[in-house]
Design a protein around this motif. Structure first.
Motif, PDB file in Angstrom:
ATOM      1  N   LYS A  21      66.457  45.556  40.353  1.00 63.45           N
ATOM      2  CA  LYS A  21      66.735  45.752  41.779  1.00 63.45           C
ATOM      3  C   LYS A  21      65.501  45.387  42.608  1.00 63.45           C
ATOM      4  N   ASN A  22      65.737  44.658  43.722  1.00 65.72           N
ATOM      5  CA  ASN A  22      64.641  44.231  44.610  1.00 65.72           C
ATOM      6  C   ASN A  22      63.552  43.493  43.828  1.00 65.72           C
ATOM      7  N   HIS A  23      63.988  42.547  43.000  1.00 61.99           N
ATOM      8  CA  HIS A  23      63.020  41.870  42.120  1.00 61.99           C
ATOM      9  C   HIS A  23      61.988  41.056  42.900  1.00 61.99           C
ATOM     10  N   GLN A  24      62.356  40.566  44.089  1.00 63.75           N
ATOM     11  CA  GLN A  24      61.383  39.808  44.882  1.00 63.75           C
ATOM     12  C   GLN A  24      60.216  40.706  45.302  1.00 63.75           C
ATOM     13  N   ASP A  25      60.538  41.913  45.770  1.00 60.20           N
ATOM     14  CA  ASP A  25      59.482  42.840  46.190  1.00 60.20           C
ATOM     15  C   ASP A  25      58.615  43.269  45.008  1.00 60.20           C
ATOM     16  N   LYS A  26      59.251  43.446  43.849  1.00 64.74           N
ATOM     17  CA  LYS A  26      58.475  43.879  42.681  1.00 64.74           C
ATOM     18  C   LYS A  26      57.509  42.786  42.229  1.00 64.74           C
ATOM     19  N   ALA A  27      57.914  41.531  42.397  1.00 70.98           N
ATOM     20  CA  ALA A  27      57.021  40.425  42.057  1.00 70.98           C
ATOM     21  C   ALA A  27      55.833  40.363  43.024  1.00 70.98           C
ATOM     22  N   VAL A  28      56.093  40.560  44.320  1.00 65.99           N
ATOM     23  CA  VAL A  28      55.003  40.573  45.304  1.00 65.99           C
ATOM     24  C   VAL A  28      54.075  41.756  45.045  1.00 65.99           C
ATOM     25  N   LYS A  29      54.657  42.903  44.760  1.00 65.09           N
ATOM     26  CA  LYS A  29      53.855  44.102  44.478  1.00 65.09           C
ATOM     27  C   LYS A  29      52.940  43.860  43.273  1.00 65.09           C
ATOM     28  N   ALA A  30      53.494  43.294  42.205  1.00 65.81           N
ATOM     29  CA  ALA A  30      52.693  43.008  41.018  1.00 65.81           C
ATOM     30  C   ALA A  30      51.563  42.032  41.349  1.00 65.81           C
ATOM     31  N   SER A  31      51.860  41.022  42.140  1.00 67.10           N
ATOM     32  CA  SER A  31      50.853  40.010  42.495  1.00 67.10           C
ATOM     33  C   SER A  31      49.715  40.620  43.301  1.00 67.10           C
ATOM     34  N   LEU A  32      50.057  41.439  44.289  1.00 64.00           N
ATOM     35  CA  LEU A  32      49.024  42.082  45.107  1.00 64.00           C
ATOM     36  C   LEU A  32      48.198  43.075  44.281  1.00 64.00           C
ATOM     37  N   GLU A  33      48.849  43.750  43.343  1.00 62.10           N
ATOM     38  CA  GLU A  33      48.124  44.664  42.456  1.00 62.10           C
ATOM     39  C   GLU A  33      47.146  43.900  41.562  1.00 62.10           C
ATOM     40  N   GLN A  34      47.558  42.723  41.097  1.00 66.94           N
ATOM     41  CA  GLN A  34      46.658  41.898  40.289  1.00 66.94           C
ATOM     42  C   GLN A  34      45.427  41.487  41.087  1.00 66.94           C
ATOM     43  N   ILE A  35      45.661  41.024  42.324  1.00 67.63           N
ATOM     44  CA  ILE A  35      44.556  40.598  43.184  1.00 67.63           C
ATOM     45  C   ILE A  35      43.602  41.763  43.441  1.00 67.63           C
ATOM     46  N   SER A  36      44.168  42.943  43.653  1.00 66.85           N
ATOM     47  CA  SER A  36      43.346  44.136  43.880  1.00 66.85           C
ATOM     48  C   SER A  36      42.559  44.514  42.628  1.00 66.85           C
ATOM     49  N   TYR A  37      43.203  44.434  41.463  1.00 69.26           N
ATOM     50  CA  TYR A  37      42.534  44.811  40.213  1.00 69.26           C
ATOM     51  C   TYR A  37      41.380  43.855  39.893  1.00 69.26           C
ATOM     52  N   LEU A  38      41.490  42.611  40.341  1.00 71.36           N
ATOM     53  CA  LEU A  38      40.430  41.637  40.068  1.00 71.36           C
ATOM     54  C   LEU A  38      39.082  42.098  40.631  1.00 71.36           C
ATOM     55  N   LYS A  39      39.111  42.833  41.741  1.00 69.33           N
ATOM     56  CA  LYS A  39      37.855  43.335  42.315  1.00 69.33           C
ATOM     57  C   LYS A  39      37.158  44.260  41.322  1.00 69.33           C
ATOM     58  N   ILE A  40      37.943  45.118  40.676  1.00 65.60           N
ATOM     59  CA  ILE A  40      37.386  46.046  39.675  1.00 65.60           C
ATOM     60  C   ILE A  40      36.872  45.267  38.466  1.00 65.60           C
ATOM     61  N   LEU A  41      37.686  44.314  38.003  1.00 64.69           N
ATOM     62  CA  LEU A  41      37.299  43.526  36.833  1.00 64.69           C
ATOM     63  C   LEU A  41      36.043  42.708  37.118  1.00 64.69           C
ATOM     64  N   ASN A  42      35.957  42.113  38.305  1.00 66.06           N
ATOM     65  CA  ASN A  42      34.792  41.286  38.636  1.00 66.06           C
ATOM     66  C   ASN A  42      33.515  42.102  38.743  1.00 66.06           C
ATOM     67  N   GLU A  43      33.619  43.354  39.182  1.00 65.47           N
ATOM     68  CA  GLU A  43      32.446  44.226  39.192  1.00 65.47           C
ATOM     69  C   GLU A  43      31.913  44.431  37.778  1.00 65.47           C
ATOM     70  N   LYS A  44      32.844  44.612  36.850  1.00 66.55           N
ATOM     71  CA  LYS A  44      32.465  44.792  35.447  1.00 66.55           C
ATOM     72  C   LYS A  44      31.856  43.494  34.885  1.00 66.55           C
ATOM     73  N   LEU A  45      32.480  42.359  35.187  1.00 64.98           N
ATOM     74  CA  LEU A  45      31.983  41.073  34.692  1.00 64.98           C
ATOM     75  C   LEU A  45      30.602  40.760  35.251  1.00 64.98           C
ATOM     76  N   GLN A  46      30.385  41.124  36.511  1.00 63.83           N
ATOM     77  CA  GLN A  46      29.081  40.874  37.132  1.00 63.83           C
ATOM     78  C   GLN A  46      27.977  41.667  36.431  1.00 63.83           C
ATOM     79  N   LYS A  47      28.269  42.907  36.082  1.00 66.88           N
ATOM     80  CA  LYS A  47      27.293  43.738  35.375  1.00 66.88           C
ATOM     81  C   LYS A  47      26.981  43.163  33.993  1.00 66.88           C
TER      82      LYS A  47
END
Length: 346
Positions: free
Chosen positions: A151-177
């Motif tokens: 149900k509402n698969h378009q919104d779930k795809a956008v939500k997943a994409s935005l969550e990935q972009i947000s998580y990259l900030k956390i991952l990049n902090e770790k990679l930088q260290k």
């Protein structure tokens, strides 16, 4: 059901012969035979169901979440059959991956680095009821609403994409260290009716999706770098969304291999724009309206003001429209429709 009917018929025949003609039959062996046949039939059916469940588990164990797997096993009759179905397709790619791979000391280090990125990205997709289709080097392909309905698969795809972009900030902090290269990605989303099902040869096949909506999704991802966008969607996708997001119109284009123009939109986040971002987007979309109406001088002034803003949220888009406006002022187009034609995939 057939076994029950057969048993009933046998009992009725014995009853009829006994009370109508006085004939007594030895019913032990016939009944034993019936029971054995029935038991064998039940076992065959049981093992067939187990086999079907194992087929589904083998196909989707690493592609979907436990919840989706449970739904598949409950409705396994048509799970793998080819069909036309509306889906949302997802493509993502790591920017500058060639340079990243060259910076790694060896192949083992590169694989570990990639897995550190791929695992959380995959988890986010599956958490939002998506299906992982395949990994292609540093790229991920996924889709929603197949094999099971979402149900509402378009919104779930956008939500997943935005969550990935947000998580990259956390991952990049770790990679930088850890003194490792930082990761930047582009994502393309599109929705439409595609062909879904088991495809391949008799020796090797896979459940996947094909069709024009899938090809357009891949094109949208490849244009992320061109527009300095992390998440591109089509107008088909935008019109299907139920939730509220922050959008920036990017372009009206004809992509390679397509004849009809497609609107490309950037998704910046959840909710509505506020403060400086709202001012920037409002000014930009006013400039776009002037551009579409062939008021290139007014549009040019607005795009130049946006480009001069040191806090602008896009590095490419204003320069692109400045160049176009200057070109059209010098060479006025006839019957301008605002469509730009991309002759390459990226």
């Amino acid at each position: 059901l057939a076994f029950g009917a057969f048993l009933f018929a046998d009992v009725y025949l014995i009853y009829y012969l006994l009370f109508s003609d006085g004939i007594i039959l030895n019913i032990f062996f016939p009944l034993l035979t019936i029971v054995v046949i029935g038991a064998v039939a039940i076992l065959v059916n049981y093992f067939f169901e187990i086999r079907q469940s194992n087929v589904i588990k083998n196909k989707f164990a690493s592609k979907v979440s436990a919840k989706v797997m449970e739904d598949l096993l409950k409705n396994e009759d048509n799970s793998l059959h080819g069909q036309s179905k509306e889906v949302t397709v997802f493509f993502s790619d790591v920017r500058g991956f060639t340079n990243i791979s060259e910076a790694m000391p060896n192949a083992k280090a590169l694989i570990e680095y990639l897995n550190e990125y791929m695992e959380p990205m995959s988890d986010i997709i599956m958490k939002n009821e998506g299906t992982i289709d395949k990994f292609i080097g540093d790229a991920i392909m996924a889709y929603w609403n197949a094999p099971s309905d979402v149900k509402n698969h378009q919104d779930k795809a956008v939500k997943a994409s935005l969550e990935q972009i947000s998580y990259l900030k956390i991952l990049n902090e770790k990679l930088q260290k850890e003194n490792k290269p930082l990761i930047d990605i582009g994502i393309g989303l599109n929705c439409g009716v595609a062909v879904v099902g088991e495809m391949g040869s008799s020796g090797r096949s896979d459940y996947t999706v094909i069709g024009d909506p899938i090809n357009l999704g891949a094109r949208l991802e490849s244009l992320c770098k061109f527009y300095d966008s992390k998440l591109n969607i089509s107008n088909f996708m935008k019109e299907s969304l139920k939730e509220t997001y922050i959008f920036r119109f990017l372009d009206l284009v004809k992509v390679k291999g397509k004849t009809e123009p497609v609107e490309i939109w950037q998704v910046l986040g959840f909710g509505t724009a506020e403060a400086k971002l709202k001012e920037e987007l409002d000014a930009y979309h006013h400039a776009i309206e002037w551009y579409k109406a062939s008021h290139f001088e007014k549009a040019l002034e607005a795009f130049k003001r946006l480009e001069s803003n040191p806090l602008k949220t896009n590095k490419n888009i204003y320069k692109m429209y400045i160049q176009r406006c200057e070109h059209y002022i010098q060479t006025p187009p006839e019957n301008f429709d605002g469509v730009f034609e991309h002759t390459s995939k990226g």
